[in-house]
Design a protein around this motif. Structure first.
Motif, PDB file in Angstrom:
ATOM      1  N   ALA A 102       0.835  -1.201   0.000  1.00 59.05           N
ATOM      2  CA  ALA A 102       0.000   0.000   0.000  1.00 59.05           C
ATOM      3  C   ALA A 102       0.874   1.256   0.000  1.00 59.05           C
ATOM      4  O   ALA A 102       0.654   2.184  -0.782  1.00 59.05           O
ATOM      5  CB  ALA A 102      -0.922  -0.003   1.219  1.00 59.05           C
ATOM      6  N   PHE A 103       1.882   1.270   0.862  1.00 63.68           N
ATOM      7  CA  PHE A 103       2.767   2.443   0.927  1.00 63.68           C
ATOM      8  C   PHE A 103       3.471   2.668  -0.405  1.00 63.68           C
ATOM      9  O   PHE A 103       3.596   3.803  -0.872  1.00 63.68           O
ATOM     10  CB  PHE A 103       3.827   2.260   2.031  1.00 63.68           C
ATOM     11  N   ILE A 104       3.925   1.566  -1.006  1.00 63.30           N
ATOM     12  CA  ILE A 104       4.671   1.709  -2.254  1.00 63.30           C
ATOM     13  C   ILE A 104       3.769   2.257  -3.358  1.00 63.30           C
ATOM     14  O   ILE A 104       4.136   3.192  -4.075  1.00 63.30           O
ATOM     15  CB  ILE A 104       5.293   0.354  -2.672  1.00 63.30           C
ATOM     16  N   ILE A 105       2.557   1.687  -3.454  1.00 63.39           N
ATOM     17  CA  ILE A 105       1.639   2.183  -4.488  1.00 63.39           C
ATOM     18  C   ILE A 105       1.360   3.668  -4.269  1.00 63.39           C
ATOM     19  O   ILE A 105       1.412   4.476  -5.196  1.00 63.39           O
ATOM     20  CB  ILE A 105       0.304   1.396  -4.466  1.00 63.39           C
ATOM     21  N   ARG A 106       1.125   4.040  -3.004  1.00 64.91           N
ATOM     22  CA  ARG A 106       0.790   5.440  -2.727  1.00 64.91           C
ATOM     23  C   ARG A 106       1.955   6.361  -3.069  1.00 64.91           C
ATOM     24  O   ARG A 106       1.774   7.448  -3.608  1.00 64.91           O
ATOM     25  CB  ARG A 106       0.405   5.612  -1.263  1.00 64.91           C
ATOM     26  N   ALA A 107       3.169   5.906  -2.746  1.00 61.08           N
ATOM     27  CA  ALA A 107       4.334   6.743  -3.033  1.00 61.08           C
ATOM     28  C   ALA A 107       4.499   6.919  -4.540  1.00 61.08           C
ATOM     29  O   ALA A 107       4.765   8.021  -5.021  1.00 61.08           O
ATOM     30  CB  ALA A 107       5.587   6.105  -2.433  1.00 61.08           C
ATOM     31  N   ILE A 108       4.295   5.828  -5.294  1.00 64.71           N
ATOM     32  CA  ILE A 108       4.443   5.924  -6.750  1.00 64.71           C
ATOM     33  C   ILE A 108       3.373   6.866  -7.318  1.00 64.71           C
ATOM     34  O   ILE A 108       3.657   7.741  -8.138  1.00 64.71           O
ATOM     35  CB  ILE A 108       4.331   4.527  -7.404  1.00 64.71           C
ATOM     36  N   VAL A 109       2.138   6.704  -6.824  1.00 66.69           N
ATOM     37  CA  VAL A 109       1.059   7.586  -7.277  1.00 66.69           C
ATOM     38  C   VAL A 109       1.411   9.045  -6.973  1.00 66.69           C
ATOM     39  O   VAL A 109       1.237   9.933  -7.802  1.00 66.69           O
ATOM     40  CB  VAL A 109      -0.277   7.200  -6.593  1.00 66.69           C
ATOM     41  N   GLY A 110       1.951   9.285  -5.772  1.00 67.14           N
ATOM     42  CA  GLY A 110       2.306  10.651  -5.375  1.00 67.14           C
ATOM     43  C   GLY A 110       3.378  11.241  -6.274  1.00 67.14           C
ATOM     44  O   GLY A 110       3.313  12.406  -6.662  1.00 67.14           O
ATOM     45  N   VAL A 111       4.373  10.417  -6.636  1.00 64.20           N
ATOM     46  CA  VAL A 111       5.459  10.924  -7.481  1.00 64.20           C
ATOM     47  C   VAL A 111       4.943  11.224  -8.887  1.00 64.20           C
ATOM     48  O   VAL A 111       5.260  12.251  -9.479  1.00 64.20           O
ATOM     49  CB  VAL A 111       6.618   9.905  -7.537  1.00 64.20           C
ATOM     50  N   ILE A 112       4.119  10.331  -9.411  1.00 62.90           N
ATOM     51  CA  ILE A 112       3.664  10.521 -10.793  1.00 62.90           C
ATOM     52  C   ILE A 112       2.633  11.647 -10.890  1.00 62.90           C
ATOM     53  O   ILE A 112       2.707  12.497 -11.759  1.00 62.90           O
ATOM     54  CB  ILE A 112       3.047   9.220 -11.350  1.00 62.90           C
ATOM     55  N   PHE A 113       1.665  11.638  -9.968  1.00 64.56           N
ATOM     56  CA  PHE A 113       0.526  12.545 -10.133  1.00 64.56           C
ATOM     57  C   PHE A 113       0.562  13.740  -9.183  1.00 64.56           C
ATOM     58  O   PHE A 113      -0.323  14.579  -9.225  1.00 64.56           O
ATOM     59  CB  PHE A 113      -0.789  11.781  -9.930  1.00 64.56           C
ATOM     60  N   GLU A 114       1.548  13.822  -8.301  1.00 62.42           N
ATOM     61  CA  GLU A 114       1.653  14.881  -7.309  1.00 62.42           C
ATOM     62  C   GLU A 114       0.497  14.825  -6.309  1.00 62.42           C
ATOM     63  O   GLU A 114      -0.425  14.029  -6.468  1.00 62.42           O
ATOM     64  CB  GLU A 114       1.719  16.256  -7.971  1.00 62.42           C
ATOM     65  N   HIS A 115       0.580  15.675  -5.304  1.00 57.47           N
ATOM     66  CA  HIS A 115      -0.346  15.518  -4.186  1.00 57.47           C
ATOM     67  C   HIS A 115      -1.549  16.439  -4.228  1.00 57.47           C
ATOM     68  O   HIS A 115      -2.457  16.293  -3.436  1.00 57.47           O
ATOM     69  CB  HIS A 115       0.412  15.694  -2.866  1.00 57.47           C
ATOM     70  N   GLN A 116      -1.562  17.400  -5.135  1.00 59.58           N
ATOM     71  CA  GLN A 116      -2.742  18.273  -5.209  1.00 59.58           C
ATOM     72  C   GLN A 116      -3.958  17.450  -5.612  1.00 59.58           C
ATOM     73  O   GLN A 116      -3.846  16.523  -6.405  1.00 59.58           O
ATOM     74  CB  GLN A 116      -2.543  19.383  -6.247  1.00 59.58           C
ATOM     75  N   GLN A 117      -5.096  17.846  -5.072  1.00 57.14           N
ATOM     76  CA  GLN A 117      -6.312  17.109  -5.420  1.00 57.14           C
ATOM     77  C   GLN A 117      -6.666  17.316  -6.891  1.00 57.14           C
ATOM     78  O   GLN A 117      -6.364  18.337  -7.472  1.00 57.14           O
ATOM     79  CB  GLN A 117      -7.462  17.586  -4.552  1.00 57.14           C
ATOM     80  N   GLN A 118      -7.265  16.292  -7.482  1.00 53.73           N
ATOM     81  CA  GLN A 118      -7.762  16.411  -8.845  1.00 53.73           C
ATOM     82  C   GLN A 118      -9.203  15.920  -8.866  1.00 53.73           C
ATOM     83  O   GLN A 118      -9.620  15.196  -7.970  1.00 53.73           O
ATOM     84  CB  GLN A 118      -6.909  15.575  -9.787  1.00 53.73           C
ATOM     85  N   GLY A 206     -13.764   8.427  -6.593  1.00 54.29           N
ATOM     86  CA  GLY A 206     -13.141   9.620  -7.171  1.00 54.29           C
ATOM     87  C   GLY A 206     -14.156  10.515  -7.867  1.00 54.29           C
ATOM     88  O   GLY A 206     -14.079  11.738  -7.785  1.00 54.29           O
ATOM     89  N   ILE A 207     -15.118   9.909  -8.554  1.00 56.17           N
ATOM     90  CA  ILE A 207     -16.130  10.714  -9.243  1.00 56.17           C
ATOM     91  C   ILE A 207     -17.019  11.418  -8.219  1.00 56.17           C
ATOM     92  O   ILE A 207     -17.385  12.578  -8.370  1.00 56.17           O
ATOM     93  CB  ILE A 207     -16.978   9.825 -10.180  1.00 56.17           C
ATOM     94  N   LYS A 208     -17.345  10.715  -7.128  1.00 55.03           N
ATOM     95  CA  LYS A 208     -18.184  11.315  -6.091  1.00 55.03           C
ATOM     96  C   LYS A 208     -17.459  12.405  -5.315  1.00 55.03           C
ATOM     97  O   LYS A 208     -18.059  13.355  -4.853  1.00 55.03           O
ATOM     98  CB  LYS A 208     -18.635  10.241  -5.089  1.00 55.03           C
ATOM     99  N   THR A 209     -16.158  12.220  -5.110  1.00 54.69           N
ATOM    100  CA  THR A 209     -15.430  13.153  -4.240  1.00 54.69           C
ATOM    101  C   THR A 209     -14.269  13.779  -4.996  1.00 54.69           C
ATOM    102  O   THR A 209     -14.467  14.316  -6.070  1.00 54.69           O
ATOM    103  CB  THR A 209     -14.923  12.430  -2.975  1.00 54.69           C
ATOM    104  N   VAL A 210     -13.090  13.757  -4.436  1.00 57.74           N
ATOM    105  CA  VAL A 210     -11.916  14.268  -5.137  1.00 57.74           C
ATOM    106  C   VAL A 210     -10.866  13.168  -5.145  1.00 57.74           C
ATOM    107  O   VAL A 210     -10.893  12.272  -4.311  1.00 57.74           O
ATOM    108  CB  VAL A 210     -11.334  15.526  -4.452  1.00 57.74           C
ATOM    109  N   VAL A 211      -9.959  13.244  -6.110  1.00 58.51           N
ATOM    110  CA  VAL A 211      -8.921  12.229  -6.227  1.00 58.51           C
ATOM    111  C   VAL A 211      -7.640  12.759  -5.578  1.00 58.51           C
ATOM    112  O   VAL A 211      -7.102  13.772  -6.005  1.00 58.51           O
ATOM    113  CB  VAL A 211      -8.672  11.882  -7.709  1.00 58.51           C
ATOM    114  N   THR A 212      -7.219  12.093  -4.509  1.00 57.24           N
ATOM    115  CA  THR A 212      -5.950  12.444  -3.869  1.00 57.24           C
ATOM    116  C   THR A 212      -5.207  11.135  -3.596  1.00 57.24           C
ATOM    117  O   THR A 212      -5.830  10.075  -3.558  1.00 57.24           O
ATOM    118  CB  THR A 212      -6.165  13.157  -2.514  1.00 57.24           C
TER     119      THR A 212
END
Lengths: 288, 405
Positions: A102-118, A206-212
Motif C-alpha cells: 500500500a505504501f509503495i503504491i501510494r508513493a508511486i502515485v504521489g510521485v507521478i501525479f503529485e499531491h494536489q487534489q484532482q 473519485g467521481i463522487k469526491t476528489v482524487v488524492t
C-alpha cells in the motif's frame, strides 16, 4: 419523509462504494486467506489511471475501463512479486506485506501525479425531482456502474469455469489441488478480479469526491468493517453490509448528529458480531 | 502530472537539501532548524511552497554571513497534514536531528499534537495554524510558540464583519471537525451574536467521507442565506459539488485555505460563481513581501499571493535569524527567544530583510515588517494580519475590499 428518502439515497451511494471495496477485500480473503491492506491504494491507483485516460480521451467510460484494467494489472503484478512468494506464510506476514505494498503504491502515485487534489471533469447537473425527492443523475449512473460491476463479478464467480475453481479453492484448498486445480492460475484470476473491483470502487469514489493519493487508504477502515460485517470471505455479504452500513450511518444522522455517524456503523458492527460472530452471511465453521 | 522540469527541480532541491546538510555540518557552527510542513494530505497545496520558502529564506540568511555568527541548517520532514505523522516526524527531528526549532507547522491538529514535544525539548515552535488554544497559557506555557497567522477568533470576526457588509441575515455554519475548523465558526458565532445576530444552524462534519449530502441537507433545511465554513480544500470541493447538485442557491462564505484556484478548477466556473472568500492577506505593500514574491515566483512559478502560508514561512526564518543576530554569538534558544519580540515589534528601525536588519542591529533596535503581516506579536504570541473579502466571478477570485479588525 422526503428528507429520509434523500438520506437513504445518499447512504446507498456511499454504501455501494464501500461495498465494492469490501468485495475486493473479501475476495482476496476468501482465497488467499489474509486481509489485503493494499486494496485502498489499488483504488487510488485505479482512480488516477481513469482520471488520466478520461482526461486524454474525453470519455469517463473509457477511463473507467482502462482504470479497471490497470487495477487488474496491479493485482497480478503484486501477486507475482510479493504474495506468491509469501504463499503458505501466516496471514499476519501477508497482511504486513500488503501494508508495505500500500505504501509503495501510494508513493508511486504521489510521485507521478503529485499531491494536489484532482477531480473528474464531469458537468455538475441540477437534480431531478421525483415525488419531491431530489435524485441526482450522476448517482443513477454510478449505481448502474456498480450493478454492472457486481453482475460481472458474480457471473465470473458462479457461471465460469475459473469462477468455479476459485470457489473450490476458497472452500478447501487441499481438496481443490488434488482435484487438479492449478493454484497459480486461480490466484492470477483472483488478483486480477480483486484489483479491477478495487479500481472500479476507486473510480466511483473519485467521481463522487476528489482524487488524492490518500483517498483509498482513508476508505480502508469502513471497507474492512463492511467485509467483516458481511461475513468475511462472502462476496454477497460484503456488498449487503456496505450498503447496510452506509444507509444506517446516514439515516442515523438526524438522531446522533454527524460527528458520531461513523461510530454508529461500528456500533452496528459490534452488535451483529455479538449475535452472529461469523458476520451476516458467514458460515459457522470456527476459525476461517 | 509532474513534467520533466518539475521533476528535475524536485530532484535538484532534494540534492541541494542533502548537500546543505553535509556542507554546513562540517564547517562553522550551525543552528539547525526543522521545516515541518504539510507536503502531502489536505495541506499539500501549500506545503511544498512553505518548505521552499524556508529554504530560500535560509539561503538569504546564510548568504548574508549567517545569524549571530552561525549558519542556519534545515532538515525537512512531511507532516502529511496529520497529527500522527506530524508527531512521528517531530520526534525524529528533535531526538535524532537535534533541531532547535520547528518551523512552518500548518494544521492546528498537527500543531496541538507537536507543541508538547517542542516544549519538552525547550525549542522554538512557529506555526501558521488557527486554533485559538495554540497560544493559550496552558499550551504555550514556556512562551516558545509563535503563530504567524490569525487565530480562529480573528478569522471569525472577519467573517462576521464580511457577512454584515454583504447584508446577510440568516447565516449557518459548517465546520470540519478539528480545532481549526471549529475555531473559525466559533469565532464567527461569538462575533455575530455579539452584534445581536443569530446563527440558524451549525453542523460539524467528519473528514474523509464519501459524501456530505446528509450534512448539507441539515444545513439547507434551516433556509440560511449564507453558509460560513471552517473547512479545507478537499472537503469544500466535495461539499460544493454536492450542494450545486442539490439545486439550492444560497451564498457561501469560505476561508481562503479552502477557496483557491484549485477549488475553481475542481468545481467549475458555474458552481463557483458568487462564492465569497474571506482570507487573511499577506502584507502585500511591504518590501519584504516583494522579496518573498520574487523568491516564490522563482521557486514555484506562481505568484506569492497564491500561498499566504509560504509568506509566513519566509517570515519565520527571517524573524528567527534576526533574533539570533540580536542575541549574539552562540546564544541558546532561551536567549534567542527573549529577542524575538524585540526585533519583530516596534519600537525600532523598520527593516524588511535579514541583511538590512543585521546591519541596523549594529546601530540599535529594529522592527521587522514582514511579508505575511507586520509581524508584531502580542503577549500570547499571535500576530494580527489584515483580511480581505473576495468574490469568485467567471472563475476568477477578485478582491472586493479589505477588512481590518
Amino acid at each position: 419523509m422526503t428528507a429520509y428518502a434523500e438520506l437513504m439515497i445518499g447512504g446507498l451511494m456511499s454504501g455501494l462504494v464501500v461495498g465494492l471495496a469490501a468485495l475486493a477485500i473479501t475476495l482476496v480473503f476468501g482465497i488467499a486467506r489474509f486481509a489485503n491492506a493494499a486494496t485502498g491504494d489499488t483504488m487510488t491507483a485505479g482512480a488516477y489511471v481513469a482520471l488520466s485516460v478520461s482526461g486524454a480521451t474525453g470519455s469517463v467510460i473509457v477511463g473507467g475501463l482502462v482504470g479497471a484494467l490497470a487495477g487488474a494489472a496491479i493485482g497480478v503484478v503484486v501477486y507475482f512479486l510479493i504474495f506468491r512468494k509469501l504463499a503458505g506464510r501466516s496471514s499476519v506476514a501477508n497482511l504486513l506485506a500488503s501494508i508495505g505494498v500500500a505504501f509503495i503504491i501510494r508513493a508511486i502515485v504521489g510521485v507521478i501525479f503529485e499531491h494536489q487534489q484532482q477531480v473528474f471533469q464531469l458537468p455538475l447537473v441540477r437534480p431531478w425531482r421525483i415525488l419531491d425527492i431530489r435524485v441526482q443523475p450522476s448517482d443513477l449512473n454510478l449505481a448502474i456502474v456498480a450493478v454492472l460491476t457486481l453482475a460481472t463479478v458474480f457471473l465470473i464467480l458462479y457461471a465460469t469455469p475459473v469462477g468455479r475453481r476459485m470457489r473450490a479453492v476458497a472452500d478447501d484448498p487441499g481438496l481443490a489441488r488434488i482435484s487438479g486445480i492449478s493454484p497459480t492460475r486461480v490466484m492470477i484470476a483472483l488478483w486480477a478480479l480483486a484489483g479491477s473491483v478495487s479500481a472500479v470502487a476507486g473510480v466511483m469514489y473519485g467521481i463522487k469526491t476528489v482524487v488524492t493519493p490518500e483517498m483509498g487508504w482513508d476508505m480502508l477502515l469502513p471497507a474492512f468493517a463492511a467485509a467483516i460485517l458481511g461475513g468475511i470471505g462472502h462476496p454477497v455479504g460484503a456488498i449487503c453490509a456496505g450498503i447496510l452500513l452506509g444507509t444506517i450511518q446516514e439515516m442515523a444522522t438526524p438522531f446522533v448528529g454527524f460527528t458520531y455517524k461513523l461510530a454508529i456503523s461500528f456500533v452496528v458492527l459490534l452488535i451483529v458480531l455479538l449475535v452472529r460472530p461469523s458476520g451476516l452471511f458467514g458460515r459457522n465453521e470456527g476459525a476461517r | 502530472m509532474m513534467n520533466r522540469r518539475q521533476l528535475l527541480a524536485t530532484m535538484a532541491s532534494t540534492t541541494l537539501l542533502a548537500t546543505a546538510r553535509e556542507g554546513f555540518a562540517q564547517g562553522a557552527p550551525t543552528f539547525r532548524i526543522a521545516a515541518l510542513n504539510p507536503i502531502t494530505g489536505s495541506g499539500a497545496a501549500y506545503g511544498a511552497g512553505m518548505q521552499k520558502m524556508i529554504l530560500a529564506a535560509v539561503e538569504e540568511v546564510n548568504a548574508a554571513g549567517g545569524a549571530g555568527g552561525r549558519k542556519i541548517e534545515v532538515v525537512a520532514e512531511d507532516t502529511q497534514s496529520q497529527p500522527q505523522a506530524g508527531v512521528l516526524a517531530a520526534k525524529k527531528l528533535i531526538e535524532i536531528d537535534k533541531v532547535q526549532g520547528l518551523i512552518g507547522i500548518w494544521s492546528s491538529g498537527v500543531a496541538l499534537a507537536t507543541i508538547p514535544l517542542a516544549n519538552d525539548a525547550n525549542i522554538l515552535f512557529m506555526c501558521t495554524s488557527g486554533a485559538p488554544e495554540i497560544t493559550n497559557p496552558q499550551v504555550n506555557s514556556k512562551g516558545l510558540v509563535y503563530r504567524f497567522n490569525t487565530t480562529g477568533d480573528g478569522y471569525g470576526r472577519a467573517f462576521a464583519e464580511a457577512c454584515a457588509r454583504e447584508g446577510f441575515k440568516r447565516p449557518a455554519t459548517m465546520a470540519f471537525n478539528n480545532a481549526s475548523g471549529i475555531g473559525i465558526v466559533d469565532g464567527f458565532r461569538k462575533a455575530w451574536e455579539k452584534n445581536g445576530g443569530k446563527v440558524v444552524e451549525a453542523v460539524v462534519y467528519e473528514p474523509n467521507q464519501p459524501s456530505y449530502r446528509s450534512e448539507l441537507q441539515k444545513v439547507l433545511a434551516a433556509k440560511p442565506d449564507v453558509i460560513v465554513t471552517g473547512s479545507y480544500l478537499p472537503d469544500t470541493t466535495i461539499i460544493l459539488r454536492e450542494w450545486f447538485q442539490t439545486g439550492d442557491t444560497q451564498k457561501w462564505m469560505l476561508p481562503g485555505q479552502a477557496a483557491n484556484p484549485d477549488l475553481i478548477k475542481a468545481i467549475g466556473p458555474e458552481a463557483s460563481e458568487g462564492l465569497f472568500v474571506v482570507n487573511s492577506i499577506s502584507n502585500e505593500m511591504s518590501t519584504a513581501y516583494a522579496k518573498f514574491d520574487a523568491a516564490y515566483r522563482k521557486a514555484m512559478n506562481q505568484p506569492g499571493t497564491s500561498n499566504i502560508y509560504a509568506a509566513m514561512a519566509w517570515d519565520m526564518v527571517i524573524v528567527l535569524a534576526l533574533a539570533m543576530e540580536a542575541a549574539g554569538p552562540n546564544a541558546n534558544v532561551a536567549a534567542i527567544n527573549a529577542k524575538i519580540r524585540e526585533i519583530a515589534n516596534p519600537p525600532g528601525k523598520q527593516v524588511s530583510s535579514f541583511a538590512e536588519g543585521k546591519e541596523a542591529l549594529k546601530a540599535g533596535k529594529v522592527n521587522y515588517d514582514g511579508a505575511s503581516s507586520a509581524v508584531d506579536f502580542n503577549q500570547a504570541g499571535d500576530v494580527l494580519p489584515d483580511f480581505d473579502l473576495s468574490v469568485i466571478s467567471k472563475g476568477v477570485i477578485t478582491r472586493k475590499n479589505i477588512i481590518k479588525i
